[in-house]
Each structure stands twice: as C-alpha cells, then as structure tokens.
Design an enzyme around this catalytic site. Structure first.
Site, PDB file in Angstrom:
ATOM      1  N   ASP A   1      -9.965  -3.716  -5.839  1.00 42.28           N
ATOM      2  CA  ASP A   1      -9.466  -2.396  -4.834  1.00 42.28           C
ATOM      3  C   ASP A   1      -9.144  -1.186  -5.436  1.00 42.28           C
ATOM      4  O   ASP A   1      -9.028  -1.566  -6.781  1.00 42.28           O
ATOM      5  CB  ASP A   1      -7.755  -3.592  -4.070  1.00 42.28           C
ATOM      6  CG  ASP A   1      -6.981  -2.285  -3.779  1.00 42.28           C
ATOM      7  OD1 ASP A   1      -7.103  -0.900  -3.415  1.00 42.28           O
ATOM      8  OD2 ASP A   1      -5.649  -2.733  -3.517  1.00 42.28           O
TER       9      ASP A   1
ATOM     10  N   SER B   1       0.887  -1.365   0.053  1.00 40.07           N
ATOM     11  CA  SER B   1      -0.254  -0.180   0.187  1.00 40.07           C
ATOM     12  C   SER B   1       0.801   1.296   0.323  1.00 40.07           C
ATOM     13  O   SER B   1       1.345   2.026  -0.444  1.00 40.07           O
ATOM     14  CB  SER B   1      -0.710   0.441   1.452  1.00 40.07           C
ATOM     15  OG  SER B   1      -1.788   0.761   1.124  1.00 40.07           O
TER      16      SER B   1
ATOM     17  N   HIS C   1      -8.492  -4.771  -0.905  1.00 41.11           N
ATOM     18  CA  HIS C   1      -7.338  -3.977  -0.591  1.00 41.11           C
ATOM     19  C   HIS C   1      -6.570  -4.415   1.053  1.00 41.11           C
ATOM     20  O   HIS C   1      -7.912  -4.784   2.032  1.00 41.11           O
ATOM     21  CB  HIS C   1      -7.501  -2.502  -0.659  1.00 41.11           C
ATOM     22  CG  HIS C   1      -6.062  -1.467   0.104  1.00 41.11           C
ATOM     23  ND1 HIS C   1      -5.284  -1.558  -0.804  1.00 41.11           N
ATOM     24  CD2 HIS C   1      -5.976  -1.140   1.225  1.00 41.11           C
ATOM     25  CE1 HIS C   1      -3.824  -1.032  -0.562  1.00 41.11           C
ATOM     26  NE2 HIS C   1      -4.509  -0.945   0.818  1.00 41.11           N
TER      27      HIS C   1
END
Length: 406
Positions: free
Chosen positions: A346, A189, A376
């Site tokens: 996501d 991320s 995610h």
C-alpha cells in the site's frame, strides 16, 4: 467463421495482457486482486474519457456507476436497527444493537468511510455491512458519517467534525444509550485522514463535555508532503491505489489543477527553497521515523529547487487539517490511545507508520497493526464477488482491538 477463430484468441490475449500485473509473492488472492484492479482501471478509464469529452466530471460518473451497480447485501445481523439521521446538518446512518433489559450503557464508534474524499457512501453495501458487523460484534452503537462528494476541503473536514461534536453532546449520547467514556473515532483511508484530523481538533476544544477514548485508523492517508516515501516508491503501481491515483485524489480534494500532478510526484512542492515547507520537514523525516524493514534501500527524494507557487496556489497541501501528520508534538501528545492498521502492499503504509511513531514519541499508547500480505482497501472487501481473505483478516483484527480496548 475462420476470422472468428482468429479473433477470439487475439481478444483473449489482449484481455490477459490487460488483467495481468506483476504482484509481490505474498499478496493475498493475487488473481482475484488482478481482476478487481482491471475492473477498477476499466471503469476509471471510461470515466476519464467522459470527462475529457466534457460530458461530466469523472468523479460524478464514477459515483453514479458505484451507486447504480451497488446491490445492498445483508449479513447475519438481523437484530441491528438501522436509522438515517441528521447531526448538525450532516447525514449519518446509525446502527444500534438490540437492548437487553437493564444492561449498562453501550460503547460506540463514530465511523468515517473512505473513498478518496469523493467516492462511495455510508449507504453502499461495503460500508453498510462493515458497520452492521461492528455493531453486532461489539454490541456498540455505530454512527457512520455520510460525506458529500461534490465539495472540496475543508468542507469534508467540517462535516465530519460537526457530526462528531453533535454526537458527543450528553443529551444525544443519552438518546442512544451510549456510555460517554467509551467512544472511539475511526475511519479507513480518506476516512482515516478525517478521523485523525477530527481527533486533533477535539483535543483542542476546551469546552467539549465528552472526549473520545480511542482512535482507530485504517490505512489512513495523512500527508501530501512527500510522495516518495519508501511505500510510495515500493507500491507505486500496486492495484486499487497506485501512486498517480492517490495524487489525483489529493488534487481533487484540495480543488487543484491536474497539471500539477507531475510537480507533486517529484516533490517539487516541498523542495529546500520552499519556505513554508521547511518548518514541517522534520515532522515527516521518514529516515528517522521508519525502521529498516520499512526503509529497505530506498532513498529520500528532496529537490534542491522547486516551485513555491504550488504551495501558494494550494495552501491545503500544508494545512494540518488536511494532513494530520504535519501536526506539532504538543497536539499529538493530547491524542487518545490509537490503533493504526497498515498494509505492506500500500502506498499509504508509511503514512500510518510515521503517525504511529510520532504519537508514540509524544507519549500516546499506540498499536501498529502491520499486515504483510494485504493491500489498500482490503478491509471492506469481504463479500462475494470481492471477498478476500485479507479483508476478513484485517477486519477481525480491527474489531478485536476495539473489543479489548473500548
């Protein structure tokens, strides 16, 4: 008593209404994901209430709650040595597998954790256990970089870069018995964002004695140019990371004003009359970078006129160090072999897919690992009560690629 009997069904109905969220049929463990998302929303809304009352910043409260309720959970890797160190002023946590006599030097992974550049820690159970499993499975030295949540761009970037460059010094590698030719830079991320930016900068440093062999990016956030890519449109309300939350993370990271969220949402910062944005437009043209299975029937959102003042106020929106997908082709051509893991459900799916496509066009060997039933953040959710089959699935695929290529 009668009032209680009436109140309980009403509370149950309200709770079900709050928890339930329509999800794609292929999502892994849908009810568990709904419960996780409802918990996230409740905590975030509480933190925003505290923020609105001017008692504390919502991220400060959220981080406090994360650290307070986090209970370090061990996994079966008792032989892994864990030490906290400081690399050029940056705190890191080092995971070392046991030595086996006269064995060769070990491979290594520099890992940068996610959390929107502002949440979590290398010491929380989720990342602590992920790095322990990596060290054990790969028989590798894992360096987990700690990020300071109270700072803004470019401080997080500079910290990640300094810690990585310190570790890449020959004497430091020798101290940890690491093979200089078998080092990967990785992150998930926001950590994937920093890992990509660090790799790009390292490729420009002509005096660097050691360079990473690989980069492994886990559902990375790579651009703030277009918040209407197909995945942003498709997954705008998906659990864990809906679109408005990702925009809020960007505003926090670049120390912007929350009042600009609406402008960013409709791409008013990169309209056709915003001069600085024009030179980057072809580098993020998803209509040419994404295959039909990604684009589906979504249309680009390109405003004719917008607000150039947004970019003037927040130049980091178009800073390659903050948005590695904006890098030029020459920079991308110097990048190491790459692994990019993306999840169908996501908002950041297309960030990773476009980066993989641009790296491949620049001549860099790339593995794009796409998971159709995952969401995610799933890779760190592998332990009760947030244990998801998607987490184990993605983590195993990621470690398998590292094992085969590092």
């Amino acid at each position: 008593m009668r009032a209680a009997w009436l109140l309980l069904p009403a509370l149950a109905a309200l709770s079900a209404y709050y928890v339930y969220l329509p999800l794609p049929g292929a999502v892994s463990d849908p009810w568990k994901l709904m419960l996780l998302d409802a918990t996230f929303r409740a905590v975030q809304q509480t933190c925003h209430l505290i923020h609105s009352l001017r008692l504390s910043h919502h991220l400060t409260v959220l981080n406090y709650l994360i650290c307070t309720f986090d209970k370090l959970k061990s996994v079966s890797s008792e032989d892994i040595k864990i030490t906290d160190a400081v690399f050029d002023g940056v705190e890191v946590r080092v995971f070392e597998p046991p030595s086996k006599g006269d064995e060769d030097l070990k491979r290594s992974v520099v890992y940068i954790h996610g959390g929107g550049w502002a949440l979590a820690s290398a010491r929380t159970s989720l990342y602590n256990n992920l790095c322990r499993i990596m060290a054990e499975s790969l028989n590798a030295v894992v360096v987990s970089v700690e990020l300071v949540p109270e700072v803004w761009f470019p401080e997080q970037y500079h910290d990640a870069l300094r810690a990585t460059k310190h570790f890449l010094q020959p004497d430091v590698l020798a101290e940890y018995s690491v093979d200089p030719s078998r080092i990967a830079i990785s992150g998930d991320s926001a950590g994937g964002n920093l890992a990509a930016a660090v790799c790009q900068q390292l490729s420009k440093d002509e005096d660097l004695p050691v360079r990473p062999k690989l980069q492994a990016l886990i559902y990375p956030v790579l651009q703030a140019f277009d918040f209407n890519t197909p995945s942003y449109q498709q997954n705008m309300n998906m659990p864990v990371l809906p679109r408005y939350v990702m925009i809020s993370y960007w505003i926090d990271y670049i120390n912007g004003d929350y009042d600009l969220a609406r402008e960013l949402l409709i791409n008013n910062h990169t309209t056709l009359n915003v001069g600085p944005a024009l030179s980057f437009r072809t580098r993020l043209n998803w209509t040419s970078l994404l295959p039909p299975s990604f684009k589906k029937n979504y249309k680009p959102v390109v405003q004719t006129t917008g607000s150039a003042a947004i970019v003037e106020q927040l130049p980091a929106l178009l800073d390659v160090r903050a948005a590695p997908l904006l890098a030029d082709d020459a920079t991308l051509a110097r990048q190491p072999r790459a692994y990019v893991l993306i999840c169908e459900n996501d908002v950041l799916r297309d960030d990773g897919a476009m980066y993989a496509a641009r790296l491949e066009r620049a001549g860099v060997p790339v593995t794009l690992d796409r998971f159709h039933d995952c969401f995610h953040g799933c890779m760190i959710f592998t332990m009760w009560p947030t244990d998801f089959s998607a987490g184990v699935q993605t983590r195993n695929s990621y470690i398998k690629w590292l094992d085969e290529n590092l």
